[in-house]
Design a protein around this motif. Structure first.
Motif, short mmCIF file in Angstrom:
data_model
loop_
_atom_site.label_atom_id
_atom_site.label_comp_id
_atom_site.label_asym_id
_atom_site.label_seq_id
_atom_site.Cartn_x
_atom_site.Cartn_y
_atom_site.Cartn_z
N ASP A 204 -1.80 -6.50 -5.97
CA ASP A 204 -3.39 -5.91 -6.23
C ASP A 204 -3.50 -6.85 -4.30
OD1 ASP A 204 -5.98 -5.05 -5.42
OD2 ASP A 204 -6.06 -4.89 -7.64
N TYR A 205 -4.20 -5.70 -3.45
CA TYR A 205 -4.74 -6.69 -2.29
C TYR A 205 -6.07 -8.20 -2.72
CZ TYR A 205 -2.26 -3.88 1.32
OH TYR A 205 -1.65 -3.34 2.31
N ASN A 206 -6.87 -7.39 -3.38
CA ASN A 206 -7.85 -7.47 -4.01
C ASN A 206 -7.34 -9.41 -5.37
OD1 ASN A 206 -9.78 -6.77 -2.75
ND2 ASN A 206 -9.48 -4.63 -3.51
N GLY B 256 -5.73 -2.38 4.75
CA GLY B 256 -6.56 -1.85 3.60
C GLY B 256 -7.34 -0.93 3.98
N SER B 257 -7.77 0.42 3.07
CA SER B 257 -9.16 1.04 3.12
C SER B 257 -10.28 1.01 3.51
CB SER B 257 -8.40 2.02 2.52
OG SER B 257 -8.37 2.12 0.98
N GLU B 258 -10.72 -0.46 2.57
CA GLU B 258 -12.29 -0.90 2.19
C GLU B 258 -13.12 -1.66 3.24
OE1 GLU B 258 -13.04 -2.19 -2.22
OE2 GLU B 258 -9.90 -2.41 -1.94
N GLY C 249 0.76 -1.06 -0.25
CA GLY C 249 0.10 -0.17 0.31
C GLY C 249 0.78 1.29 0.02
N ARG D 66 -11.33 -6.00 4.32
CA ARG D 66 -10.04 -5.88 4.81
C ARG D 66 -9.52 -7.66 5.28
NH1 ARG D 66 -9.50 -0.48 8.15
NH2 ARG D 66 -11.06 -0.97 8.88
N GLN E 260 -8.66 -9.24 1.84
CA GLN E 260 -7.41 -8.85 1.44
C GLN E 260 -6.27 -8.99 1.84
OE1 GLN E 260 -8.85 -4.45 2.06
NE2 GLN E 260 -9.15 -4.50 -0.27
N HIS E 261 -6.44 -8.76 3.62
CA HIS E 261 -5.21 -8.84 4.77
C HIS E 261 -4.13 -10.62 4.37
CE1 HIS E 261 -6.41 -4.61 6.59
NE2 HIS E 261 -6.54 -4.91 5.96
#
Length: 284
Positions: A53-55, A75-77, A7, A81, A84-85
């Motif tokens: 990309d985390y996604n 993550g900011s979403e 990020g 998260r 993603q994490h």
């Protein structure tokens, strides 16, 4: 050995990279980013770019190397998260990194408000992975509030539903300096740091500081939670996110974001940035 920041083009990530560049050669730093174009400035400074990309868990395959020190910036979403994490943690474990630092939330397991839930799950996932970890439980950024000063000045009021609760905020740059410190020095493995400002302030005190810095009359307007949520929705926030922010204010009223452990100042080797300084900078 490289230090890897995920990020890295976000507000915190860029500041962490700045701090690292002041401490180690650029060729020892790698930035995990979604967009090569957005990260062109980092590449120009000699930072290695790794695109992922985390996604997209597949994009993280091979993004880390054995023995590297990794900072997982959350993550900011909100609501997305955990998967993603999980993807980042799995990739870090597969690579055999030597340290996985994670930017969680102040209070850790004791943080009972909605915004903390995904952070607590992520910490447990890291523990279950068996990776050497460093938990950076970040308190509130002063910028969470100062970024909204235009509305405060327009209406002459700081609006919240936190009662007399206090917030031990610090500047985002303070948290970035702490993250860099645990990545470039030893002695931080399997450690937990509760990071917050040196001094906790109330919203009435915050309003007074804004008034002093701006020369305008600014009051603290404490409103019921339902009213606060209506105001936030009226300002254009999605209903679900407005509810999360109101829940944070309830946590503030319960004293959950007022801790002043001193960990942040100890890691950075300097006092944390007073909220008055952040207000002045935002108004400059």
């Amino acid at each position: 050995m490289s230090i890897v920041v995920t990020g890295a083009t976000g507000a915190l990530g860029r500041l962490v990279i700045d701090e690292l560049l002041a401490k180690v050669p650029a060729d020892q730093i790698a930035a995990v980013v979604r967009s090569k174009e957005k990260a062109a400035g980092l590449a120009a400074r000699g930072v290695e770019l790794r695109i992922a990309d985390y996604n997209d868990p597949a994009s993280l395959d091979g993004v880390f190397r054995p023995g590297e020190r990794v900072l997982l910036i959350s993550g900011s979403e909100v609501g997305r998260r955990v998967p993603q994490h999980t993807a980042v943690i799995d990739a870090a474990k597969a690579a055999g990194v030597s340290q996985l630092a994670y930017t969680g939330i102040l209070g850790g397991p004791g943080a009972d408000f909605q915004l903390a839930a995904e952070h607590k799950v992520t910490e447990q996932l890291i523990l279950d992975s068996g990776l050497p970890y460093t938990f950076l439980r970040n308190g509130w950024y002063s910028e969470n509030y100062t970024q909204n000063l235009a509305a405060v000045l327009e209406h002459g009021a700081v609006v919240a539903s936190a009662g007399d609760g206090r917030v031990s905020s610090a500047a985002r740059a303070d948290y970035a300096a702490a993250a860099a410190a645990v990545l470039v020095s030893d002695g931080h493995l399997n450690r937990v740091y509760e990071l917050s400002g040196d001094t906790a302030w109330s919203f009435a005190e915050y309003a007074a500081e804004v008034a002093k810095a701006s020369g305008k009359e600014i009051a603290y307007r404490n409103v019921p939670a339902a009213t606060h949520q209506e105001i936030l929705i009226g300002a254009g926030l999605p209903e679900a996110f407005a509810a999360i922010l109101v829940d944070v204010d309830a946590a503030i009223e319960r004293g959950l974001l007022a801790a002043t452990s001193g960990d942040l100042a100890r890691l950075t080797g300097r006092p944390t940035t007073p909220v008055a300084t952040s207000i002045a900078a935002a108004l400059a």
